[in-house]
Design an enzyme around this catalytic site. Structure first.
Site, short mmCIF file in Angstrom:
data_model
loop_
_atom_site.label_atom_id
_atom_site.label_comp_id
_atom_site.label_asym_id
_atom_site.label_seq_id
_atom_site.Cartn_x
_atom_site.Cartn_y
_atom_site.Cartn_z
CB VAL A 22 -0.47 -0.24 1.65
CG1 VAL A 22 -1.68 1.51 1.89
CG2 VAL A 22 -1.75 -1.30 0.98
CG PHE A 170 -10.86 1.35 -2.73
CD1 PHE A 170 -11.45 0.99 -2.09
CD2 PHE A 170 -10.64 2.93 -2.84
CE1 PHE A 170 -12.25 1.49 -1.24
CE2 PHE A 170 -11.69 3.48 -2.80
CZ PHE A 170 -12.85 2.63 -1.38
CG LEU A 171 -4.50 0.84 -4.88
CD1 LEU A 171 -2.76 1.39 -4.64
CD2 LEU A 171 -4.74 1.55 -6.39
CB CYS A 284 -8.83 -7.52 -0.30
SG CYS A 284 -6.42 -6.32 -0.82
C1 UDX Z 1 -8.47 -7.11 -4.49
C2 UDX Z 1 -9.59 -6.07 -5.39
O1 UDX Z 1 -9.99 -6.00 -6.84
C3 UDX Z 1 -8.98 -4.43 -4.67
O2 UDX Z 1 -10.44 -3.34 -4.89
C4 UDX Z 1 -8.97 -4.41 -2.77
O3 UDX Z 1 -8.49 -3.51 -2.60
C5 UDX Z 1 -8.13 -5.75 -2.76
O4 UDX Z 1 -8.26 -6.72 -3.47
P1 UDX Z 1 -6.21 -7.83 -5.68
O5 UDX Z 1 -6.29 -9.40 -4.51
O6 UDX Z 1 -5.36 -7.28 -6.43
O7 UDX Z 1 -7.44 -7.08 -5.04
O8 UDX Z 1 -7.28 -9.38 -6.51
P2 UDX Z 1 -8.13 -9.41 -7.53
O9 UDX Z 1 -7.53 -9.08 -9.43
O10 UDX Z 1 -9.30 -8.32 -7.21
O11 UDX Z 1 -8.43 -10.35 -7.98
C6 UDX Z 1 -8.53 -11.26 -6.60
C7 UDX Z 1 -9.07 -13.22 -6.78
O12 UDX Z 1 -10.52 -13.36 -7.04
C8 UDX Z 1 -7.95 -13.24 -7.87
O13 UDX Z 1 -7.45 -14.73 -7.49
C9 UDX Z 1 -8.14 -13.62 -9.64
O14 UDX Z 1 -8.30 -14.46 -9.69
C10 UDX Z 1 -9.91 -14.14 -7.98
N1 UDX Z 1 -10.95 -14.01 -9.61
C11 UDX Z 1 -11.22 -13.01 -10.63
C12 UDX Z 1 -11.86 -14.82 -9.80
O15 UDX Z 1 -11.51 -15.61 -9.64
N2 UDX Z 1 -12.90 -14.15 -10.69
C13 UDX Z 1 -13.43 -13.13 -11.49
O16 UDX Z 1 -14.30 -13.13 -12.00
C14 UDX Z 1 -12.19 -11.97 -10.88
#
Ligand code: UDX
Length: 474
Positions: A22, A170-171, A284
C-alpha cells in the site's frame, strides 16, 4: 508523468508510514504529483533497497508494473526514504498510515503493528514545536472505528491540532501504479473541514474530475466502503463459482461462456466476477470478509450471507480435486500431479491465500506421490513456503520446476490453478510432455482447444463445465 504541483502552488510535505504494497506505490504516485514525500519504514533493509533506486532491489519487496521506474524518477527530488520517522516529520502536514493489518485466527484484525506505529507517531506529533494543523490518514484497510481509535491514541499522547481521516486504498495487485494515478474514486472520511481541505490539497487532480468520484464523508463510512466493496466483489465471484459454474457443470448442454455473456449483457450486472475459477485468493478478499463477519458478529448482527460467500470461495479451491475423484474416478493416491500456477492470480508472485496452497494440502492429504510445481513468477515464494520439511514432512513431495513443460513430465494429472496467459497455449505442450490418459484439471478455463486433448486420450475437467473423458482410448 507530468508533475502538476510545485512548491509555490499547493505541494505539501507528506509522510507515508509503512512502505509495503500500500505505502510504496502511494508514496511514489504522490511524489509524481510534485509533493515532497517521505516514506518511512522500521525495516532498514527495505529502506536501503528503495534508496538504491535499483529495480531488482525494489521489486524484491513490492513488485508492481511501473513502480521501480516511478521511484527512480523521483528519488532524492520529491521522494525520500528513511527509517527515522521523527526526523522525517517536521514540516509535514499529512501523514498516511500504510501499516500491515494481518488477520488473527478468529478473523479479527491484528492491529498490533498499527497501534505501535500510531503510538510512535503520536509521540512525535505531541512534541512538535509548530502549531500548524496536521492530519493523520488511515490508508490501509482497518476495522470500522479505527480512525476513532487513532484519535484516542493521538489525544492520549497529548497531541493538539492533529486531525484524523480515513482514505482507504482500493488497488488491485498488478495495477497499483495505474490505479493510483487513475482511481475510480477517492473516498475521504473526516470530521472537520480543515482536514478535508488538507486532503483536497493532496489530491487536487481528482477534484471535480469528470470520471473520478471524489467522496467526502464520515471516517466510519469511509472505512465501511472498503469492506462493503471488497465483500461485494467476492460475492460476485462466489455467485458465479457457486451458481453459474455449478449449473454448467451439472446440467446437460449448458455452455458456461454463453451463460456468462447472456447474463452480463444486462447493464445492471457486472462482468467482473464472472470469470469462474478455483476460488479467489489474495491478501484482501478472505481477510476482509472474515474481518467484516467478526465486526458484525460483535454487534450481534447476522452474517449468514457473508459466511456463505466465504465458505463457497474456500471450498472452491479444492472442489475440482473432489470432482476429479467423483466424476472422473481419478484416485490421487500414489500419483504424480503437475501443479501449474501458484500465485493467487496472474502477473504477481504473491501466494497469499492462493488456491494453490489449498490444492497442495488437499493433494497431499489424498496421498499423492509427487507434486511438480511451476509458476512463472512465484517459485521463490513457493520454496520459502514449502521447502522447509520440518513444517510438514509431506512437503518433501513437492518439486520445483522452471517451466510448465518440465513440471508436466511424467504427470498423471495436471492442475491449472492460476490464469497465467502462457497456459492458454498448453494443449500441444501437454500432448508433447504428459502421456495420456493424464487428467487435465482446468481451474481457470484456460484451454479452449480441449477437444484436441480428449481426442488424443486425455481426460479434461474444467471449472464451469462437465468432465469430458477421453474420446479415444489412450
Ligand atoms: C482485490 C480488489 O480487487 C481490490 O479492490 C482490493 O483493494 C484488494 O483486493 P487483488 O487482491 O489484487 O484486489 O485481486 P483481484 O484482481 O481483485 O483478484 C482477486 C482474486 O479473485 C484472484 O485470485 C482472481 O484470480 C480472482 N477472480 C477475479 C476470480 O476468480 N474471478 C473473477 O471474475 C475475478
Amino acid at each position: 508523468m507530468g508533475r502538476i504541483l510545485n512548491e509555490r502552488t499547493s505541494a505539501l510535505k507528506i509522510v507515508v508510514v509503512g512502505t509495503g504494497f500500500v505505502g510504496l506505490p502511494h508514496a511514489a504516485v504522490l511524489a509524481e504529483q510534485g509533493h515532497e514525500v517521505w516514506a518511512c519504514d522500521i525495516d532498514p533493509a527495505r529502506i536501503t533497497a528503495y534508496q538504491s533506486g535499483d529495480a531488482a532491489q525494489i521489486e524484491r519487496y513490492v513488485n508492481e508494473p511501473g513502480l521501480a521506474a516511478s521511484v527512480a524518477e523521483s528519488l532524492g527530488r520529491h521522494l525520500f526514504f528513511s527509517t527515522d520517522l521523527a526526523a522525517a516529520a517536521p514540516g509535514a502536514e499529512v501523514f498516511f498510515m500504510c501499516i500491515n493489518t494481518p488477520p488473527n485466527r478468529d478473523g479479527s484484525t491484528d492491529l498490533s503493528y498499527y497501534r505501535s506505529a500510531a503510538e510512535t507517531l503520536a509521540g512525535i506529533l505531541a512534541g512538535r514545536a509548530d502549531g500548524r494543523r496536521v492530519v493523520v490518514v488511515n490508508k490501509s484497510t482497518v476495522p470500522i472505528g479505527t480512525a476513532r481509535l487513532l484519535e484516542q491514541i493521538l489525544e492520549g499522547a497529548g497531541c493538539r491540532g492533529v486531525g484524523v481521516a480515513s482514505n482507504p486504498e482500493f488497488l488491485a495487485q498488478g495495477n497499483a501504479i495505474d490505479g493510483s494515478r487513475r482511481p475510480d474514486r477517492v473516498v475521504v472520511g473526516a470530521d472537520r473541514e480543515p482536514d478535508f481541505e488538507l486532503l483536497r490539497r493532496v489530491y487536487p487532480q481528482f477534484q471535480h474530475h469528470v470520471r473520478i468520484r471524489y467522496l467526502e464523508t464520515t471516517p466510519e463510512t469511509a472505512e465501511s466502503i472498503k469492506y462493503v466493496g471488497n465483500t461485494l466483489l467476492l460475492t460476485y465471484i462466489s455467485f458465479w463459482n457457486g451458481v453459474g459454474a455449478r449449473i454448467s457443470e451439472a446440467l446437460p448442454n449448458v455452455r458456461m461462456e454463453d451463460l456468462k455473456l447472456g447474463v452480463t449483457a444486462d447493464s445492471r450486472i457486472s462482468t467482473w466476477g464472472s470469470y469462474v475459477s478455483n476460488g479467489a485468493g489474495g491478501s484482501c478478499f478472505g481477510k476482509d470478509i472474515q474481518s467484516l463477519i467478526y465486526q458484525l458478529n460483535m454487534t450481534g448482527q447476522s452474517t449468514d450471507l457473508l459466511q456463505a460467500v466465504f465458505n463457497i470461495n474456500e471450498y472452491q479451491k479444492t472442489y475440482l480435486i473432489d470432482r476429479a475423484v467423483h466424476e472422473a474416478g481419478f484416485g490421487f493416491n500414489q500419483t504424480t500431479v503437475a501443479l501449474l500456477g501458484l500465485a493467487f492470480k496472474k502477473r504477481t508472485n504473491d501466494m497469499r491465500d492462493s488456491a494453490a496452497l489449498k490444492a497442495v494440502e488437499s493433494l497431499l492429504g489424498r496421498g499423492v506421490r509427487a507434486i511438480r510445481a511451476y509458476d512463472p513468477l512465484a517459485m521463490d515464494e513457493a520454496r520459502q513456503r514449502w521447502f522447509n520439511p520440518d513444517q510438514n514432512h509431506l512437503f518433501e513431495r513437492i518439486s520445483y520446476h522452471d517451466s510448465a513443460e518440465e513440471a508436466m513430465e511424467g504427470a498423471d494429472a495436471i492442475f491449472i490453478s492460476t490464469d497465467w496467459e502462457e497456459f492458454r497455449g498448453l494443449a500441444p505442450l501437454i500432448r508433447a510432455y504428459a502421456k495420456p490418459p493424464c487428467l487435465v484439471i482446468d481451474g481457470r478455463r484456460m484451454i479452449a482447444d480441449y477437444p484436441e486433448l480428449t481426442a488424443a486420450g486425455y481426460g479434461y475437467l474444467p471449472v464451469g463445465g462437465p468432465y469430458l473423458p477421453p474420446t479415444q482410448p489412450a
